[in-house]
Design an enzyme around this catalytic site. Sequence first.
Site, PDB file in Angstrom:
ATOM      1  N   HIS A  49     -11.174   8.992   8.849  1.00 39.92           N
ATOM      2  CA  HIS A  49     -10.511   8.412   7.691  1.00 39.92           C
ATOM      3  C   HIS A  49     -10.004   9.492   6.734  1.00 39.92           C
ATOM      4  CE1 HIS A  49     -10.731   5.902   3.810  1.00 39.92           C
ATOM      5  NE2 HIS A  49      -9.638   5.559   4.444  1.00 39.92           N
TER       6      HIS A  49
ATOM      7  N   GLU B 104      -0.017   0.759  -1.327  1.00 35.37           N
ATOM      8  CA  GLU B 104      -0.966   1.898  -1.370  1.00 35.37           C
ATOM      9  C   GLU B 104      -1.023   2.514  -2.755  1.00 35.37           C
ATOM     10  OE1 GLU B 104      -0.336   5.175   1.367  1.00 35.37           O
ATOM     11  OE2 GLU B 104      -2.410   5.799   1.076  1.00 35.37           O
TER      12      GLU B 104
ATOM     13  N   HIS C  27      -5.884  10.476   5.862  1.00 39.32           N
ATOM     14  CA  HIS C  27      -5.277  10.616   4.544  1.00 39.32           C
ATOM     15  C   HIS C  27      -4.766  12.036   4.282  1.00 39.32           C
ATOM     16  CE1 HIS C  27      -5.759   6.604   2.804  1.00 39.32           C
ATOM     17  NE2 HIS C  27      -6.877   6.529   3.496  1.00 39.32           N
TER      18      HIS C  27
ATOM     19  N   HIS D  15      -9.604   1.584  -5.535  1.00 38.42           N
ATOM     20  CA  HIS D  15     -10.595   2.640  -5.248  1.00 38.42           C
ATOM     21  C   HIS D  15     -11.203   3.168  -6.552  1.00 38.42           C
ATOM     22  CE1 HIS D  15     -10.561   3.797  -0.912  1.00 38.42           C
ATOM     23  NE2 HIS D  15      -9.474   3.050  -0.911  1.00 38.42           N
TER      24      HIS D  15
ATOM     25  N   HIS E 234      -5.801   0.748   8.555  1.00 36.14           N
ATOM     26  CA  HIS E 234      -6.862   0.111   7.773  1.00 36.14           C
ATOM     27  C   HIS E 234      -7.168  -1.302   8.289  1.00 36.14           C
ATOM     28  CE1 HIS E 234      -5.819   3.473   5.075  1.00 36.14           C
ATOM     29  NE2 HIS E 234      -7.087   3.409   4.749  1.00 36.14           N
TER      30      HIS E 234
ATOM     31  N   HIS F  42      -3.794  -0.589  -4.444  1.00 37.14           N
ATOM     32  CA  HIS F  42      -4.872  -0.071  -3.616  1.00 37.14           C
ATOM     33  C   HIS F  42      -5.566   1.140  -4.245  1.00 37.14           C
ATOM     34  CE1 HIS F  42      -5.855   3.204  -0.803  1.00 37.14           C
ATOM     35  NE2 HIS F  42      -6.693   2.307  -0.338  1.00 37.14           N
TER      36      HIS F  42
ATOM     37  N   HIS G 186     -10.263  -3.550   1.269  1.00 32.75           N
ATOM     38  CA  HIS G 186      -9.186  -3.451   2.240  1.00 32.75           C
ATOM     39  C   HIS G 186      -8.890  -4.792   2.918  1.00 32.75           C
ATOM     40  CE1 HIS G 186      -7.443   0.541   2.280  1.00 32.75           C
ATOM     41  NE2 HIS G 186      -8.585   0.936   1.770  1.00 32.75           N
TER      42      HIS G 186
HETATM   43 CU1  CUO Z   1      -8.011   4.751   3.458  1.00 29.47          CU
HETATM   44 CU2  CUO Z   1      -8.312   2.815   0.884  1.00 29.47          CU
HETATM   45  O1  CUO Z   1      -9.210   4.198   1.920  1.00 29.47           O
HETATM   46  O2  CUO Z   1      -7.038   3.846   2.007  1.00 29.47           O
END
Ligand code: CUO
Length: 649
Positions: A191, A326, A195, A345, A222, A341, A381
């Site tokens: 993961h 995102e 990113h 977080h 996701h 998104h 998510h």
């Molecule tokens: Cu990968 Cu929310 O964690 O995008």
Amino acid sequence: ADKIFLSKQREVLKLLNKVHEPNRFKDQADLGRSYDPTQHLSKYKNALPVKTLVKQYTSGRLLPRGRIFTLFNDRQREQMITIFESLFYAEDWDTFYRTACYVRDRVNEGQFVYALSVAVLHREDTRGMVLPPAYEVYPHLFVNSDVIHAAYRAKMRQEPAVVRMNFTGTVRNPEQRVAYLGEDVGINSHHSHWHMDFPFWWKQDEYGVKKDRQGELFYYMHHQLIARLDLERLSNDLPFVKPLYWEDKIEDGFYPQTTYRVGGEFPARPDNFEFQDLQDIKVKDMVDYTRRIREAISQQSVITRWGQNLPLNDTMGINILGSLVEPSQESPNPQYYGALHNYGHILLGQITDPKGKFDMPPGVMEHFETATRDPAFFRLHKYIDNLFKLHKDMLPPYAREELEFPGVAIQDVTVDDLVTYFEDFDIDLLNALDDTLELKDVEIKARVRRLNHRPFTFSITVNSNQEQMAAVRIFLGPKFDWFGQEIPINEKRLYVIELDKFVAKVNKGATVIQRKSSESSVAIPDRETTKILVRRVDDALQGKATYTVNKDVRHCGYPERLLLPKGKRDGMPFSLFVILTDFDKEKVNDLPWDYDYGGSISYCGTVSGHKYPDSKPMGFPFDRQINSDNFFRSNIYQKDVVITFKDSE
Ligand code: CUO
């Protein structure tokens, strides 16, 4: 040529060694001290970032070393981008290397590791370079506090040690039953690398490196993470993940029991906590953003920042929507649609100290390395995924021509027994421990339990009326739901996980296509431990061994050993799907072998400007509504398979 590349590889590994301490390699430390970027500005394709960096450093405005870096903090991220751009714009390797030595001992180590890693992943002259596994660079983010304390004790005693790590929580917490997935170091590594390959702050045009279908990949990768957790949940008698909502209580709390190297414990969230307004992000704004996004979806049109309408009513709509939710730099209108998104977080990361009263460090949700540990990650998510589903459901089901492959029929599919088991895995903790005490390094490892499966091979028997190239897609879905009811196909499609996608030649007549689990386009094998990598590079440099550089090496990829869900001791039935389509109609690049690009294209796409190799929507044909009467045909095959869990192999 490989030797030159290997010596560069060696230098990068040295730079990433014990990043929280001053560089222990004298040559690099000296170089870093004496290098003055402002004397070499002509050596940068764009000199502004490095000029800014030097200015910020000299005036003491940078995040100090030893402090916690999070990408979600605007100021800290802006600084990191300046560091990244200083490295990325360096015209040649020498300038890049000197700049890296310069920043290594001057900037915050978190910013340094992240900026250097993203630069290495995107520079032409570092293509094929292997980065150490994230869990070895930053063990603190991957193992819990007990392990770190035990490791210190072992180091004090100067005794090698293997410290057993348990999953956080107790059996009284049902979520604990799937902690083996959320806390798996391989998932977290995948993961965080995803990113890095697809940063939301990436400036496509400025950097000249396009990220093909980044928004769609954000959705799909996701979506698959959640579907995979859902199959693990079923395997452990837990219901599917429920989405959270901004105005509802978050039932399940989370105690990470993990500690930052400096800066204390990760904050915990008790059960039934509610979202809180932060200084600059209000819960009400989230509700507004959601409403606007829902509006765009139902009208199948997004309003751009210049007031134009951008249609969502075709296969590329998902890419726009992904970038908007995102959001990435490609979002057509971040002012209006916000940062649903990313703010999610941050809200979850700061939920226990929303006003900053107690100066708590960032929560697990504020690092991609730690986010999946928190069950709320999957709930956030899922919530976002439901928006994507809403959009996909507005599109018509696939027509006959889109599903069929005239002249081609799948006769039979067989596969070995599918068996999963738990095994031990050791994480090297060398990087976790301070060297301030004048003690020698001793071998100290954390031993974790992790899921694995026996290798398996698919044999797909195909009949074709001519020789041609076929795109093969393999998916696995649940058969029964939590109540033991058979799941109808149009609902099942939401929980299918991709196992593989590849291109195969079929002959006229019958062909048997064989495909091994180790070849899966979803996954990568275990990362090599830094210690062995360093030894192999050194041996090759001294001519004692050979080392083959893989220019397409990927760090992003689902762990191969997690390809299958756990299943059950008595065997658990799943639905297997194999779909063959005409590759010539969907190929994007002329070389079919581009499909193998880097080995993990399914969730990780391609980097460095390459096109995604097929033109079908990701998740095809399960991404749209399915009318069961019209769906199955000779090139779409379904059968039941059983996954059996053994406690150990
Ligand atoms: Cu990968 Cu929310 O964690 O995008």
